[in-house]
Design a protein around this motif. Sequence first.
Motif, PDB file in Angstrom:
ATOM      1  N   PRO A   1      -4.845  10.156  -3.516  1.00  0.00           N
ATOM      2  CA  PRO A   1      -4.763   8.789  -4.043  1.00  0.00           C
ATOM      3  C   PRO A   1      -4.168   7.822  -3.024  1.00  0.00           C
TER       4      PRO A   1
ATOM      5  N   THR B   1       0.848  -1.191   0.000  1.00  0.00           N
ATOM      6  CA  THR B   1       0.000   0.000   0.000  1.00  0.00           C
ATOM      7  C   THR B   1       0.882   1.238   0.000  1.00  0.00           C
TER       8      THR B   1
ATOM      9  N   TRP C   1      -2.071  -2.740  -9.305  1.00  0.00           N
ATOM     10  CA  TRP C   1      -2.299  -1.616  -8.413  1.00  0.00           C
ATOM     11  C   TRP C   1      -3.730  -1.121  -8.590  1.00  0.00           C
TER      12      TRP C   1
ATOM     13  N   GLN D   1      -6.389   1.975  -7.356  1.00  0.00           N
ATOM     14  CA  GLN D   1      -6.403   3.306  -6.755  1.00  0.00           C
ATOM     15  C   GLN D   1      -7.752   3.620  -6.127  1.00  0.00           C
TER      16      GLN D   1
ATOM     17  N   ARG E   1       1.616   4.856 -11.168  1.00  0.00           N
ATOM     18  CA  ARG E   1       0.857   5.339 -10.014  1.00  0.00           C
ATOM     19  C   ARG E   1       0.348   6.765 -10.199  1.00  0.00           C
TER      20      ARG E   1
ATOM     21  N   GLN F   1      -1.762  -2.569  -3.870  1.00  0.00           N
ATOM     22  CA  GLN F   1      -1.347  -3.619  -4.806  1.00  0.00           C
ATOM     23  C   GLN F   1      -1.987  -4.938  -4.390  1.00  0.00           C
TER      24      GLN F   1
ATOM     25  N   TRP G   1      -2.916   3.934  -3.003  1.00  0.00           N
ATOM     26  CA  TRP G   1      -2.583   2.854  -3.918  1.00  0.00           C
ATOM     27  C   TRP G   1      -2.479   1.540  -3.155  1.00  0.00           C
TER      28      TRP G   1
END
Length: 629
Positions: free
Chosen positions: A67, A52, A113, A115, A174, A71, A69
């Motif tokens: 954002p 993360t 990933w 978001q 990203r 994974q 992120w």
Amino acid sequence: MIQNENNTSRVLARSMALHVVLLGWLFMWSMLLPVTAYAQGSDPDLLVVAETAWGFDGRVKVQEFVPLWIQLKNISSTPWQGELQLSRKMRGERQFGATIVQEVSLQGDEIRWIQLSPYVLDDLEDWVLRWGPGKNHVIDLPPVLKGESPTVLVYDSDAVLQDTTVFRRMSEERFPTSVTSTDSLRGIILDHPPFWQGARARAFQDWLFLGGRVYILHNRDGKYPVFPMALAFLNSEQTQFRIGSGYVRKIPQKAESFSMTQAGVEIFNDDWTSEDEKLRKEILQAKANQYGPYGGINHSWSKNRDLFRELMELSKFERFWPLIYLSVFAYLATLWPGCYIIGTQQKNVTRFYALFFAATGFFALTFSLLGQVGGRAENRSRSVLLARSLGEGSFDVTGWTVLANIYSGDKGISHAGNGVLYSTTQETEYVPGELHSGTGGVASFEMLPDTKRTLLHRARVRTVRPNPRILGSGGDDLKLQSLSFDITGAFDEAPIFAIAIVRGNVYELDIKQNLLEFDRRRQPTVLTQYLQKPIDFNMNFNMWGGPRQVDEDGTEDEKLIGFERYRTLIRPMVGSSFGLGNEIDLRKLKSHSSGVRLYVLTKTPADFEFDSKDFPDREGVVLFSYDYP
């Protein structure tokens, strides 16, 4: 006797057989349900959260959609489908706000990933991610680290060698896919063409158009990179140029050759001059003295609280109190002396009972109708929108909405556009509801009778309306002489209010038919003064420091009528258009100091309205923002 015992035995046998059949069916269904779930690839045990990351460099700017992120890894060979549920807690187990829900689909053995973009109120929050019902289907996310808007170096995660630099880095995959998640990013450093196409390339261009900063450095070969078609607007021969309000600069140097001092001067602080530092110190000094006995300058900004407070007032349900009071007096008069006189002076008691029960029934119905929330009102919404132009027909929209409910039940609304984001901005209250982001986002709540719900949303909206055309502006460095705009076809109805910001001064514009025009007889207001908010000690000032208008008798004037009531919200919305947070940031006020910025307040057009059958009574305004070089 024996026959009765035989009948009892047969009944017991049938009962046991029926129980066996029912248990068998329950066992079969209990076995089939998990198999069906597994067959659909939605077993939460098959999903693993590998990594993360918050924001663009590990730190976040509060009071922004940031954002997040995540994974994800599907450890099975079959597709996985399910939901991620993100909730916020404040250093404990109690949840605050509504739950953010994101639908996820992964192919077999896929690592990807994902978001999410929660609205971060403070760095005292704890965030929890859940993807299933079990204890092993939930994780606590890393703490939120508060920081300033970063400038990051974009790198290719598939590259074999990664050079050491003084810049914080962000992998190219990203970067967000919508401009609605980019407010907390200041700048991008590029020394190679990132693989950005489609939605990600459009989000990058929108972010730059709204005031982002891009720094292009030499690549390994000592040359500037050549960008593909999706980013061809960066291939200018000029060393410095603008795209909208954004700024692009080429620096003939490799990323690994920068020292921290040089990076601070040429990149991190290249928009900060000695005059800005002097003015910043003056503002800080004024802020230190703001709590004097007669008030002072308050630079504390709340991006949402003031707007929601005013919308709460506008969305109140009004009961018919004069009729209610009159009905109460009439009911009391009917009972006494009306019923009392008839009961004591008339021998026929039927008249007493007839009047008593008739009055009781009539006034019970009257109080039931008059005492309802809002009388005959319907569920309503009151909203203000800030629509920043991204070019012809496209807008980055931020909306503040208060939903007012009469009867209990599940209520929902949806917004058109791309990259739709939601937040209830609740700091202390749990909100039973779900927020679904993405294209055509949906916010749903469980609402009690006579309750209100605040909702903040972001979206990129595409329309067919043209931007106003600037017809001309002129003047010397000290005084503006002329400024006008042609607004033919730009708005569905006549504007309510319009101002323009030129070289740090605010000018109110006259509204004529299809024309906005500056009147030289009106004195401008300095932008920093326009946005300052005096402390209201004695309530003789309105929300943004203007004195309340009074008549000759000293009483307050009648309230503004219709959409004129929303004019008091213009100043905080103008501040929000510059991205102001906890204080007045001079850098952001300078973001368009070399051009003209136009603001036009209008009634909310149909293509900006949300979709919902639960709130038929809607009212709101849009503050459109346009930038001209």
